[in-house]
Design an enzyme around this catalytic site. Structure first.
Site, PDB file in Angstrom:
ATOM      1  CG  HIS A  13      81.400  62.062  61.475  1.00  0.00           C
ATOM      2  ND1 HIS A  13      81.835  62.915  60.576  1.00  0.00           N
ATOM      3  CD2 HIS A  13      80.280  62.680  62.205  1.00  0.00           C
ATOM      4  CE1 HIS A  13      81.145  63.943  60.485  1.00  0.00           C
ATOM      5  NE2 HIS A  13      80.178  63.829  61.659  1.00  0.00           N
ATOM      6  CG  HIS A  21      73.465  65.214  59.881  1.00  0.00           C
ATOM      7  ND1 HIS A  21      73.013  66.304  59.167  1.00  0.00           N
ATOM      8  CD2 HIS A  21      74.690  65.141  60.489  1.00  0.00           C
ATOM      9  CE1 HIS A  21      74.346  67.131  59.134  1.00  0.00           C
ATOM     10  NE2 HIS A  21      75.268  66.445  59.955  1.00  0.00           N
ATOM     11  CG  HIS A  78      80.272  64.913  66.055  1.00  0.00           C
ATOM     12  ND1 HIS A  78      80.249  66.188  66.141  1.00  0.00           N
ATOM     13  CD2 HIS A  78      79.608  64.544  64.961  1.00  0.00           C
ATOM     14  CE1 HIS A  78      79.567  66.507  65.148  1.00  0.00           C
ATOM     15  NE2 HIS A  78      79.089  65.662  64.409  1.00  0.00           N
ATOM     16  CG  ASP A 124      78.087  63.417  58.397  1.00  0.00           C
ATOM     17  OD1 ASP A 124      78.339  62.517  57.362  1.00  0.00           O
ATOM     18  OD2 ASP A 124      78.626  64.438  58.141  1.00  0.00           O
ATOM     19  CG  ASP A 125      76.354  63.630  63.486  1.00  0.00           C
ATOM     20  OD1 ASP A 125      77.521  63.595  63.055  1.00  0.00           O
ATOM     21  OD2 ASP A 125      75.747  64.688  63.458  1.00  0.00           O
TER      22      ASP A 125
END
Length: 713
Positions: A148, A249, A152, A97-98
């Site tokens: 995503h 991540h 965020h 993620d991210d």
């Protein structure tokens, strides 16, 4: 008088300013609104693009127990509800993620390539448009992309419109960055289906109803909290044979522990007999979850990419400009306040000792000044100066100004009439008619105190001094507009001239009160009609001729300031336009051989450009930044800065009033000045710049006179 020691004026080509005769168009106001709208849009885009908080740091609200879907971490819409889909046994999907992150994502890609492991990357849309090549590297390496959101954002806490915007922009980020669209979504701040609360479940349901496959996790390593490599490996390792979706991540902070833990985590799954897969392959989507973006979304994504980059550059540039001008303004305040006491001492030495009283000619140019000309002339005749000639130049007045002067019949007062030709032409006529070599000039609406002329001419005893600026005071300060101008004259113009005096670069001897050496005026080429700011023009010319220009704050002149917004606008419009003409006309001063010319070019003109042209241009952006901060949750910071600035300005103005021996009572109007007056002045400057760029020719605006100048006892 012998002037043999006076510096000679260097020969230089005379500048000629030409104008196209047309009125300034309204297009610059449209342009201003468009620029501010673009800046506002850029601020908004940067706000939602930079709101990427570190994963897992959202503050949870009060949890409400709900029946969560069972069956697996991939949630799909099922007859108005949600159904969970699991990966097959001994199948693992590593998810990140991210990202994409230019530092950490390439390192993760290297590890995955070395281990021949596919993965699914849930990317933040705003990062996707910033790192399109890195996003394409992820796709080229055979990995899968999921969404995503755009920034965020926690979809369970934002309004529905914001959630829809986050998803739409996130898709455009993928379309613009990698040319694909995806049906995979991982909501930020999510973990496993069992951890969903009521608000999160509602957000997931909305996304699933919109056609997304919402991917949560079986194993949350919580690597965002940096618990240590061993803890990350332990939290992500298999405990049985069930299929696993592992949450890691590749962005959002320091991912060094994730990088260190990844090889060991891969090894543990291999040792347990697991096969590595992507999400879509693991749940049996034969066609995959990603597909090439359609032409229009791809184009929109590319436009969004350009807009985000451009907005980032614009906001960064304006932010640095605001910071730079903030520092310069603070430095300016420190200098004008810190050096003012020194100027008081220097000025006192100039008038100390035996009085220097050469014969003086006072020039009073007047056009339709019947209301105030009698008071002006009588104040001159009442002067304590021993040898004084007063020449009133009636510049084609139509209100009987010349007749008023004639009827007075005052001794030592001469009236010269001429067809209307402008103030500069009237002063040229007066210079030719003057009997003496020391000239004092004042406007027809100005009243001198009895000792003003005596104090004004004292610095001219030094043959190197070519001109002296007096202390112009607002004589009609009863209304709010008058008080604001009074404070501006005292804390702005007067303090500035003190500083410029010490720096040797006073750029304007005000038309309301100035003393000149005739030879200095002639060396500068005389009063010119080439600009609308003849007082600034002649002052710059005198500096370039090698003379010094000084300020004498004791020589006070009381003038009538505009009493209406319309008149104020017209006056400042002319001042601002004329100032820019003078800057352009004398732009080569830095090349002069005289020290005065070089100081004008190195200090005086840059000072005028910074604080009289560029700062007003930036002022709308400063106000927009402040307003935007108030509306987007930064009210405390904005108000703190405003209060600090207001207190600093209040202290500076109070100090300036004390220096001028003025009452502090008008200070109550200072905060209100920031709400209206400052905006009015910078709008005037903006219009003046637009007119100058367009080549518009401005008429000489005659202001309305009321004759209500009050000279305190």
């Amino acid at each position: 008088m012998s002037m043999s020691s006076t510096p000679a004026r260097p020969r230089r080509r005379r500048a000629h300013v030409q104008y196209v005769t047309r009125r300034p168009a309204l297009a610059h106001w449209v342009l201003l609104v468009a620029v501010l709208a673009a800046l506002l849009l850029a601020l908004g885009l940067q706000t939602i693009s930079s709101s990427v908080w570190r994963a897992g740091t959202a503050t949870p609200g009060e949890r409400v127990a709900v029946a969560t879907p069972s069956g697996g971490p991939v949630l799909v819409a099922d007859d108005g509800g949600l159904a969970g889909v699991s990966l097959p046994e001994r199948t693992v999907a590593l998810t990140f993620d991210d990202g994409p992150d230019p530092r950490w994502t390439p390192q993760i890609l290297d590890i995955l390539a070395r281990e021949n492991v596919p993965a699914t990357f849930f990317v933040v849309g705003s990062h996707a448009v910033e790192e399109p090549e890195l996003l394409r590297e992820v796709v080229a390496a055979g990995h899968e992309l999921g969404e995503h959101t755009w920034s965020h954002a926690d979809l369970s806490t934002v309004p529905a419109w914001r959630a829809n915007l986050e998803l739409s922009l996130g898709q455009l980020g993928l379309a613009g960055g990698a040319g694909i669209s995806t049906s995979l979504l991982r909501p930020p701040y999510s973990s496993s289906p069992q951890d969903l609360d009521a608000a999160e479940l509602t957000a997931v349901q909305r996304a699933a109803d919109a056609g997304y496959l919402v991917v949560l996790a079986d194993r949350d390593t919580k690597d965002w909290s940096r618990p240590g490599v061993e803890q990350i490996v332990a939290a992500g390792s298999p405990t049985g044979t069930e299929g696993q979706v592992v949450l890691l991540h590749d962005g959002g902070g320091d991912r060094s522990e994730t990088i260190a833990a990844l090889p060991a985590l891969i090894e543990r799954y291999r040792d347990a007999g697991y096969r590595f897969t992507t999400i879509s392959e693991g749940i049996g989507l034969t066609a995959g979850a990603t597909r090439p973006a359609e032409a229009i979304p791809a184009l929109q994504g590319q436009v969004l990419d350009v807009a985000v980059r451009a907005s980032g550059w614009l906001v960064t540039a304006v932010s640095w400009a605001v910071l730079g001008f903030g520092i310069l303004s603070l430095l300016r305040t420190v200098l004008v306040v810190g050096l003012a006491p020194r100027h008081v001492r220097v000025s006192a030495r100039r008038v100390a000792g035996e009085q220097w009283l050469p014969p003086v000619t006072v020039l009073v140019p007047a056009y339709n000044e019947a209301v105030g000309i009698e008071r002006a002339v009588r104040s001159l005749v009442a002067s304590d100066y021993p040898e004084l000639e007063v020449v009133v130049i009636d510049d084609g007045s139509t209100d009987g100004t010349g007749d008023v002067v004639e009827r007075l019949g005052l001794p030592g007062v001469r009236l010269v009439r001429q067809p209307n030709a402008g103030k500069a032409a009237a002063l040229r006529t007066g210079t030719r008619e003057a009997s003496h070599d020391v000239l004092v000039m004042l406007d027809g609406d100005t009243v001198f105190e009895p000792d003003t002329i005596r104090l004004l001419v004292q610095p001219l005893r030094d043959p190197a001094v070519g001109a002296v600026s007096g202390n112009t005071k607002v004589g009609n300060r009863t209304g709010l507009l008058g008080r604001w101008q009074h404070l501006e004259y005292v804390s702005g113009f007067n303090l500035d001239r003190r500083l410029q005096d010490l720096l040797g670069c006073i750029t304007t001897v005000p038309g309301a009160a100035g003393a000149f050496r005739r030879q200095a005026v002639e060396s500068a080429g005389g009063l010119s009609s080439e600009t609308l700011a003849e007082d600034t023009d002649i002052t710059m010319g005198i500096l370039r001729a090698g003379y010094r220009v000084v300020h004498e704050e004791r020589a006070r002149a009381w003038t009538e300031a505009p009493s209406s917004v319309n008149d104020l606008w017209r006056q400042r419009y002319r001042w601002s336009y004329g100032t820019m003409q003078c800057i352009w006309k004398h732009r080569h001063a830095v090349r002069d051989s005289t020290s005065g010319g070089r100081r004008l070019g190195l200090v005086g003109i840059p000072y005028m450009l910074l604080f009289q042209v560029l700062l007003p241009l930036l002022a709308p952006a400063i106000d927009l930044f402040a307003l935007y901060g108030l509306l987007t949750g930064n009210a405390r910071s904005v108000l703190t800065v405003w209060v600090v600035f207001a207190l600093l300005q209040l202290a500076t103005t109070a100090y300036a009033l004390r220096l001028d021996r003025e009452s502090l009572k008008p200070l109550w109007s200072l905060p209100l000045q920031q709400v209206f007056y400052r905006q009015l002045i910078y709008l005037v400057v903006i219009q003046s710049i637009a007119s100058a760029v367009a080549g518009a020719r401005l008429p000489w605006h005659k202001l309305h006179r009321s004759g209500d100048v009050v000279v305190p006892a």
